[in-house]
Write an enzyme that holds these catalytic residues in place. Sequence first.
Site, short mmCIF file in Angstrom:
data_model
loop_
_atom_site.label_atom_id
_atom_site.label_comp_id
_atom_site.label_asym_id
_atom_site.label_seq_id
_atom_site.Cartn_x
_atom_site.Cartn_y
_atom_site.Cartn_z
N LYS A 280 0.84 -1.20 0.00
CA LYS A 280 0.00 0.00 0.00
C LYS A 280 0.88 1.25 0.00
CE LYS A 280 -4.00 -1.78 2.56
NZ LYS A 280 -5.00 -1.52 1.51
N ARG A 354 -10.73 -11.09 1.39
CA ARG A 354 -11.64 -12.06 0.78
C ARG A 354 -11.04 -13.47 0.79
NH1 ARG A 354 -11.71 -8.55 -4.62
NH2 ARG A 354 -11.52 -6.99 -2.97
N1 BES Z 1 -8.20 -3.54 4.01
C1 BES Z 1 -8.34 -3.12 2.69
C2 BES Z 1 -9.61 -2.30 2.44
C3 BES Z 1 -9.72 -0.98 3.16
C4 BES Z 1 -9.39 0.19 2.51
C5 BES Z 1 -10.23 -0.92 4.44
C6 BES Z 1 -9.51 1.41 3.18
C7 BES Z 1 -10.35 0.31 5.10
C8 BES Z 1 -10.00 1.46 4.47
C9 BES Z 1 -8.38 -4.31 1.74
O1 BES Z 1 -7.67 -5.42 2.14
C10 BES Z 1 -7.81 -3.86 0.45
O2 BES Z 1 -6.67 -3.52 0.43
N2 BES Z 1 -8.61 -3.87 -0.62
C11 BES Z 1 -8.20 -3.46 -1.91
C12 BES Z 1 -8.55 -4.55 -2.86
C13 BES Z 1 -7.98 -4.38 -4.25
C14 BES Z 1 -6.48 -4.56 -4.23
C15 BES Z 1 -8.62 -5.40 -5.16
C16 BES Z 1 -8.92 -2.18 -2.27
O3 BES Z 1 -10.11 -2.05 -1.96
O4 BES Z 1 -8.29 -1.28 -2.82
ZN ZN Z 2 -5.66 -5.42 1.61
#
Ligand code: BES
Ligand code: ZN
Length: 500
Positions: A280, A354
């Site tokens: 991230k 997921r």
């Molecule tokens: N934990 C994150 C989602 C999230 C984002 C929670 C902001 C709280 C605040 C999740 O694991 C994630 O990183 N999701 C990605 C998925 C993508 C890479 C397909 C997303 O939503 O960007």
């Molecule tokens: Zn994630």
Amino acid sequence: MQFRISREPLTELTADGIIIFYFKNQRKLTGSAAEADRLLEHQISRLVAEGEVRGELAEVTILHTWGKLAAKRVIILGLGESEKLNMDRIRKAIAVAARKADSIGIKELAIGVTSDLRVNGNEVDLIQAFVEAVCIGLYRFAGYQKERAVYPKHLQALTIVVGEHISEEAAAVGLERGEVLSHAVNMARDWINEPANKFHPSRFAEVAVEVGKRRGIQVEVLEEEDLKRLGMGALLAVAQGSDQPAKMVVMRYQGAPESTEWLGYVGKGITFDTGGIQVKPDKGMGEMKGDMAGGAAVIAAMDAIGALRPHVNVLAVIPICENMISGSGYRPSDVIESFSGKTIEVGHTDAEGRLILADGVAYAKYLGATHLVDIATLTGSVISALGHVATGIMGNEETMIQEVKKAAELAGEKVWELPMFEEYEELLKSEIADIKNEGGSGAGAVQGAKFIQAFVGDTPWVHMDIAGTADCQKDDGLYCKGATGAGVRTLIVLAVRRGS
Ligand code: BES
Ligand code: ZN
Ligand code: ZN
């Protein structure tokens, strides 16, 4: 916090402050507000006439009584337009007033279940809402500074004035429900606000065991050897980049032994999400200590369910691990074997929630769950769609979706349904595995739900994406900055309603 029920008129109560309500565009003061106004020589009506008291929702005006009333202060609390009044707005307003009262050193506060609070709900619900507003409203995370903070700072007691027609028993029910629900919400918030070095997978599993002991709920913690033996390849793949071993917590509350129905709650328990090798961005990564909010909501809800003991069976499954970066981490393009038997191509290492939920829901089904709700901080995409206002819900069966919507409404939590058209499934097709965990841009929240659905099959199921609602950027209404405990009350109300 101490709670008392009183039948004395508000204006005769000895307290540091009494709350009286004022609606926007209200013509005349009535009941205890009119009486307070008379005793204060019409100071309240003058402030109304001068436009200083307008009755906007959560507007707080404080008057000192200087001996004209038994209470030291009168807190005029705006409730907004009377036609718009509902339990949620009452909670918001009272929470703001309680925070203000605490900040100016009020120790004892009194409030009345007055006849002008015409809402969809009875007096017991109102008492419950008052208690929730004060307990949830005054929560703050204690933190780790040398002078460890204690919250609330001053407020110690709330007296709730009720009319003759409310029995002691009814009032006690409202108080108990309010306290149990708020305790669960605040417990979840504490866990979520904890930094990830303190609240790691082992500590997370430990709190579930503590809840089980306190409430007489059976708890089992599957360790890494168990997970390997069972073939939980999806959970293990996410965990493999971390030094902390993965866990799977299973809790069973059997309130209806004669029934074969089991309501299954599955919560995402990522104690820190770096994104994995597809790391991230640096900005805001620390917020990912809260990526276990879904799992926290499930365990906290089990605590309340264990206290309220509804006539229903609830199975909770919480897959827990960290999503870290290291030489042993999983990679995009890896193919993993999930507990269900389905193979998964890793499209993105940051779509880890997921993956662990795939094993979580499949295991809940294997253990006998006949209905499923999963809850997770799953996607940034749900924040683009609904902001920080509503939880995104998606499901595979109308009755179950309606049930969750009703529970959320009664709990005072906002949810909004997103569509689950089959066309979205195309995005998750893999050329080398049964499914992949990420399908490119577009409809990210639905993609997440569609992926989980592949492991849920036909079992009635609802997915709650709380990525936007699990935390709050600033003090606002019922909540302060930080974790909100989103979903906790909905999960409790859902179980209680199924059991009645
Ligand atoms: N934990 C994150 C989602 C999230 C984002 C929670 C902001 C709280 C605040 C999740 O694991 C994630 O990183 N999701 C990605 C998925 C993508 C890479 C397909 C997303 O939503 O960007
Ligand atoms: Zn994630
Ligand atoms: Zn995540």
